[in-house]
Design a protein around this motif. Structure first.
Motif, mmCIF file in Angstrom:
data_model
loop_
_atom_site.group_PDB
_atom_site.id
_atom_site.type_symbol
_atom_site.label_atom_id
_atom_site.label_comp_id
_atom_site.label_asym_id
_atom_site.label_seq_id
_atom_site.Cartn_x
_atom_site.Cartn_y
_atom_site.Cartn_z
ATOM 1 N N VAL A 189 -16.460 -7.524 3.383
ATOM 2 C CA VAL A 189 -15.323 -7.200 2.411
ATOM 3 C C VAL A 189 -15.397 -7.872 1.162
ATOM 4 N N ASN A 190 -14.702 -7.030 0.209
ATOM 5 C CA ASN A 190 -14.554 -7.506 -1.235
ATOM 6 C C ASN A 190 -13.077 -7.861 -1.180
ATOM 7 N N THR A 191 -12.999 -9.376 -1.236
ATOM 8 C CA THR A 191 -11.727 -9.955 -1.170
ATOM 9 C C THR A 191 -10.981 -9.633 -2.809
ATOM 10 N N MET A 192 -11.781 -9.490 -3.796
ATOM 11 C CA MET A 192 -11.118 -9.423 -4.929
ATOM 12 C C MET A 192 -10.422 -7.971 -5.054
ATOM 13 N N ASP A 193 -10.794 -6.866 -4.564
ATOM 14 C CA ASP A 193 -10.472 -5.770 -4.542
ATOM 15 C C ASP A 193 -9.260 -5.660 -3.542
ATOM 16 N N MET A 194 -9.192 -6.236 -2.457
ATOM 17 C CA MET A 194 -8.049 -6.692 -1.586
ATOM 18 C C MET A 194 -6.810 -7.257 -2.169
ATOM 19 N N LEU A 195 -7.153 -8.285 -3.251
ATOM 20 C CA LEU A 195 -6.269 -9.090 -3.831
ATOM 21 C C LEU A 195 -5.647 -8.017 -4.904
ATOM 22 N N LEU A 196 -6.309 -7.275 -5.423
ATOM 23 C CA LEU A 196 -5.744 -6.395 -6.769
ATOM 24 C C LEU A 196 -5.235 -5.450 -6.007
ATOM 25 N N GLY A 197 -5.870 -4.652 -4.990
ATOM 26 C CA GLY A 197 -5.159 -3.467 -4.346
ATOM 27 C C GLY A 197 -5.890 -2.395 -4.336
ATOM 28 N N PHE A 198 -7.204 -2.387 -4.834
ATOM 29 C CA PHE A 198 -8.014 -1.210 -4.838
ATOM 30 C C PHE A 198 -8.666 -0.807 -3.789
ATOM 31 N N THR A 199 -8.314 -0.640 -2.803
ATOM 32 C CA THR A 199 -8.720 -0.461 -1.366
ATOM 33 C C THR A 199 -7.933 0.262 -0.174
ATOM 34 N N ARG A 200 -8.465 0.754 0.793
ATOM 35 C CA ARG A 200 -7.716 1.534 1.569
ATOM 36 C C ARG A 200 -6.553 0.639 2.402
ATOM 37 N N GLY A 201 -5.494 1.221 2.781
ATOM 38 C CA GLY A 201 -4.423 0.766 3.660
ATOM 39 C C GLY A 201 -3.062 1.528 3.271
ATOM 40 N N THR A 202 -2.140 1.093 3.777
ATOM 41 C CA THR A 202 -0.847 1.629 3.550
ATOM 42 C C THR A 202 -0.277 1.623 2.140
ATOM 43 N N ILE A 203 0.543 2.287 1.964
ATOM 44 C CA ILE A 203 1.116 2.471 0.437
ATOM 45 C C ILE A 203 1.370 1.249 -0.149
ATOM 46 N N GLY A 204 2.130 0.577 0.489
ATOM 47 C CA GLY A 204 2.687 -0.723 0.002
ATOM 48 C C GLY A 204 2.028 -2.056 0.029
ATOM 49 N N GLU A 205 0.828 -2.045 1.156
ATOM 50 C CA GLU A 205 0.373 -3.413 1.624
ATOM 51 C C GLU A 205 -0.835 -3.686 0.874
ATOM 52 N N THR A 206 -1.579 -2.865 0.019
ATOM 53 C CA THR A 206 -2.804 -3.064 -0.794
ATOM 54 C C THR A 206 -2.925 -4.174 -1.777
ATOM 55 N N SER A 207 -1.751 -4.250 -2.727
ATOM 56 C CA SER A 207 -1.832 -5.048 -3.738
ATOM 57 C C SER A 207 -1.078 -6.284 -3.512
ATOM 58 N N VAL A 208 -1.720 -7.377 -3.169
ATOM 59 C CA VAL A 208 -1.098 -8.693 -2.975
ATOM 60 C C VAL A 208 -0.365 -9.204 -4.088
ATOM 61 N N ILE A 209 -0.994 -8.916 -5.472
ATOM 62 C CA ILE A 209 -0.503 -9.427 -6.720
ATOM 63 C C ILE A 209 1.097 -8.889 -6.804
ATOM 64 N N ALA A 210 0.896 -7.407 -6.608
ATOM 65 C CA ALA A 210 2.262 -6.781 -6.643
ATOM 66 C C ALA A 210 3.328 -7.304 -5.685
ATOM 67 N N ILE A 211 2.844 -7.574 -4.645
ATOM 68 C CA ILE A 211 3.984 -7.986 -3.533
ATOM 69 C C ILE A 211 4.359 -9.314 -3.972
ATOM 70 N N MET A 212 3.500 -10.251 -4.458
ATOM 71 C CA MET A 212 3.997 -11.517 -4.752
ATOM 72 C C MET A 212 4.709 -11.512 -6.133
ATOM 73 N N ILE A 213 4.721 -10.492 -6.849
ATOM 74 C CA ILE A 213 5.424 -10.434 -8.014
ATOM 75 C C ILE A 213 6.968 -10.209 -7.628
ATOM 76 N N GLY A 270 -4.069 -6.060 5.892
ATOM 77 C CA GLY A 270 -3.241 -5.703 7.229
ATOM 78 C C GLY A 270 -1.761 -5.777 7.074
ATOM 79 N N GLY A 271 -1.451 -5.860 5.578
ATOM 80 C CA GLY A 271 0.125 -5.808 5.222
ATOM 81 C C GLY A 271 0.700 -7.378 5.675
ATOM 82 N N LEU A 272 0.076 -8.412 5.784
ATOM 83 C CA LEU A 272 0.512 -9.652 6.329
ATOM 84 C C LEU A 272 1.685 -10.235 5.120
ATOM 85 N N MET A 273 1.180 -9.934 3.948
ATOM 86 C CA MET A 273 1.918 -10.468 2.923
ATOM 87 C C MET A 273 3.233 -9.766 2.756
ATOM 88 N N LEU A 274 3.172 -8.502 2.824
ATOM 89 C CA LEU A 274 4.213 -7.550 2.738
ATOM 90 C C LEU A 274 5.227 -7.876 3.926
#
Length: 310
Positions: A163-187, A234-238
């Motif tokens: 898997v591409n962890t950078m895409d997962m960190l930024l949010g450019f990947t499949r998932g639910t509406i609010g779980e994909t971008s860890v950066i946005a969640i952490m802000i 998987g929405g862990l951060m959210l």
């Protein structure tokens, strides 16, 4: 002595913070993840699901309280927070009416039937998500990104794929509406921390215990990419920052918060590594919600002046 004293039960400490103020700050904290999710899934019209689900939650609370001749409490913003959190936990392609069903279930069944704000025994948004997963499994596990359907990165990771962890960190990947971008969640999480809304004990103990679990039982040891992928997916951060920290369904004692976070972390790891699903955050949090009365009973400090152990 002419002073008039008000006699009341303890506690007597008062705080200027109101439920409405706290819920409003949570809404603000969710804005980065919400706006990114709407933009990220703009081709799937994710904004419609966000608006309809949130509105349905607020309207459900208003209609129920009106019918039951109870005080109208929609101004405290708790229903809006529930609706928005539910929307952020839904796939962007989910039909809008399913979001409405979930919102009604969250507000009426999980919240209002148990007494309203402060009385619900589990997080209403997560309970509704699990309800929708049971009722509409196919639609709740159907994910699209940029017009292409497929599994989420966490499902690919569970299958042994890269898997591409950078895409997962930024949010450019499949998932639910609010779980994909860890950066946005952490802000949003940083805003709530600075405002004193979030207690670091719960998300901190949750994340640390989860990492320890997957290091011990994940079969990859201290592989940074493997750990990062699990934390970003998987929405862990959210869940860790916005749902596990729910005031109503989390412990009030300091040590209880740590135990509660550890329980969620261990259950999330157990579900992800040994369960049939690649996710597990929702079930881990609501099961831990049920353990809160026991956790508080064990960790509640003894009243002042009470005798020692016999």
């Amino acid at each position: 002595m002419n002073e008039k004293y008000n006699v009341s039960a303890s506690p007597h400490i008062r705080d200027k913070a109101k439920s409405s103020n706290i819920m409003l700050m949570v809404l603000i904290g969710l804005l980065p993840a919400t706006l990114f999710g709407i933009w990220n899934f703009r081709h799937e019209n994710a904004w419609i699901l966000v608006v309809v689900t949130t509105a349905a939650a607020v309207l459900s609370e208003y209609i129920w309280e009106k019918l039951m001749h109870k005080p109208i409490t929609i101004k405290d913003c708790s229903a809006a927070v529930t609706g928005l959190l539910l929307a952020l936990n839904l796939p962007p392609t989910l039909p809008w009416w399913m979001g409405v069903v979930g919102a009604v279930f969250a507000i009426i069944v999980v919240k209002q039937l148990f007494g309203g704000l402060g009385q619900n025994f589990m997080n209403p948004a997560l309970a509704a998500r699990c309800f929708l997963l049971i009722c509409f499994t196919g639609r709740m596990t159907y994910f699209v990104y940029d017009g292409v359907t497929g599994a989420t990165p966490l499902a690919n990771l569970k299958a042994g794929e890269a898997v591409n962890t950078m895409d997962m960190l930024l949010g450019f990947t499949r998932g639910t509406i609010g779980e994909t971008s860890v950066i946005a969640i952490m802000i949003g999480a940083m805003f709530l921390i600075l405002m004193g809304v979030i207690d670091l004990r719960i998300p901190g103990s949750y994340i640390i215990s989860f990492v320890v679990f997957i290091v011990l039982f994940g079969g990859h040891g201290l592989d940074p990419q493997y750990i990062t992928a699990h934390l970003c997916g998987g929405g862990l951060m959210l869940g860790a920052w916005f749902m596990a920290t729910d005031y109503v369904t989390s412990p009030i004692t300091s040590s209880g918060k740590i135990i509660y976070g550890i329980c969620i972390g261990l259950l999330t790891g157990l579900f992800r590594l040994f369960g049939g699903s690649a996710e597990g955050v929702s079930y881990a949090i609501i099961i831990s919600n049920l353990l809160v009365p026991l956790i508080e009973k064990v960790t509640l400090p003894k009243p002042f002046g009470k005798g020692g152990e016999k």
